[in-house]
Design an enzyme around this catalytic site. Sequence first.
Site, mmCIF file in Angstrom:
data_model
loop_
_atom_site.group_PDB
_atom_site.id
_atom_site.type_symbol
_atom_site.label_atom_id
_atom_site.label_comp_id
_atom_site.label_asym_id
_atom_site.label_seq_id
_atom_site.Cartn_x
_atom_site.Cartn_y
_atom_site.Cartn_z
ATOM 1 N N GLY A 92 0.764 -1.118 -0.191
ATOM 2 C CA GLY A 92 -0.035 -0.156 0.012
ATOM 3 C C GLY A 92 0.801 1.453 0.054
ATOM 4 N N GLU A 104 3.818 4.284 5.911
ATOM 5 C CA GLU A 104 2.679 3.612 5.979
ATOM 6 C C GLU A 104 1.470 4.382 5.097
ATOM 7 O OE1 GLU A 104 1.079 0.976 5.925
ATOM 8 O OE2 GLU A 104 1.130 0.096 7.889
ATOM 9 N N ASP A 105 0.739 3.752 4.217
ATOM 10 C CA ASP A 105 -0.301 4.057 3.617
ATOM 11 C C ASP A 105 -1.448 4.725 4.652
ATOM 12 O OD1 ASP A 105 -1.196 1.736 4.450
ATOM 13 O OD2 ASP A 105 -1.761 1.020 2.270
ATOM 14 N N ASP A 135 -5.205 2.767 10.916
ATOM 15 C CA ASP A 135 -6.490 2.492 11.148
ATOM 16 C C ASP A 135 -6.397 2.331 12.818
ATOM 17 O OD1 ASP A 135 -8.897 1.084 11.470
ATOM 18 O OD2 ASP A 135 -8.904 0.515 9.558
ATOM 19 N N LYS A 138 -7.068 7.352 10.789
ATOM 20 C CA LYS A 138 -8.423 7.309 11.130
ATOM 21 C C LYS A 138 -8.526 7.513 12.675
ATOM 22 C CE LYS A 138 -9.959 3.947 7.616
ATOM 23 N NZ LYS A 138 -10.273 2.797 7.443
ATOM 24 N N PHE A 140 -14.122 3.216 4.627
ATOM 25 C CA PHE A 140 -13.384 2.379 3.903
ATOM 26 C C PHE A 140 -12.852 2.868 2.687
ATOM 27 C CE2 PHE A 140 -12.028 -0.926 0.911
ATOM 28 C CZ PHE A 140 -10.917 -1.553 1.908
ATOM 29 N N ARG A 148 -5.523 -0.159 -6.288
ATOM 30 C CA ARG A 148 -4.182 0.639 -5.946
ATOM 31 C C ARG A 148 -3.716 1.672 -6.803
ATOM 32 N NH1 ARG A 148 -2.264 -2.245 -1.326
ATOM 33 N NH2 ARG A 148 -2.599 -4.590 -1.492
#
Length: 179
Positions: free
Chosen positions: A50, A104-105, A108, A136, A157, A170
């Site tokens: 990701g 990191e993408d 969460d 998030k 999402f 992606r």
Amino acid sequence: MESVTIFDKTFVPFISNEKIEAAIDRVASEMVERHKNDETVPVMLCVLNGSIPFTAGLMKRVEIPFELMTVKVASYSGTSSTGKINMQLDITGDIRGRKVVIIEDIVDTGRTIFYLCEHLKELGAAEVEVCTLLLKPEVFHAQLKLDYVGLEIENKFIIGYGLDYDQLGRNLKDIYVLK
Ligand code: IMP
Ligand code: MG
């Protein structure tokens, strides 16, 4: 921008490429500011798959020496976190005594990043920083500091700019949200 359908789900435009690029500009400046006087070359650790577009975006902007390494972890299945972290490919270099910046993408719950931080410390990293394009905040609950955050989003999402729904989506240059 139009909606995108992948398998059974439809996604609608959420964050434009322009807004993503502006967030990366800011994060890159912060990273340069923090690392420009480092005495050892820092490691940028791309979390596959990701974070590939985000890492590439940062690499174009961070004009100080750094070494690129990769690692591959997975925790998501479909549109939700399984809670179990699976190390699919371990880190590609020796990080003993090194400063490592995890790229990191999205963060969460924070479980993946927490697990990775612990793992890197066990491998002997001198310092571990976390850099995420997206966060998030409503669901994040890990006991750790996020050093660089591109954009905060609601608990929805999303796909695009590296993020996938069962491996697809992606390659979208904008970010889309589940309708
Ligand atoms: P965490 O362990 O709950 O923080 O989840 C982090 C990982 O889950 C990220 O590295 C992503 O791979 C994946 N993930 C979390 N939220 C999303 C999303 O909205 N879309 C796609 N993947 C996501
Ligand atoms: Mg990921």
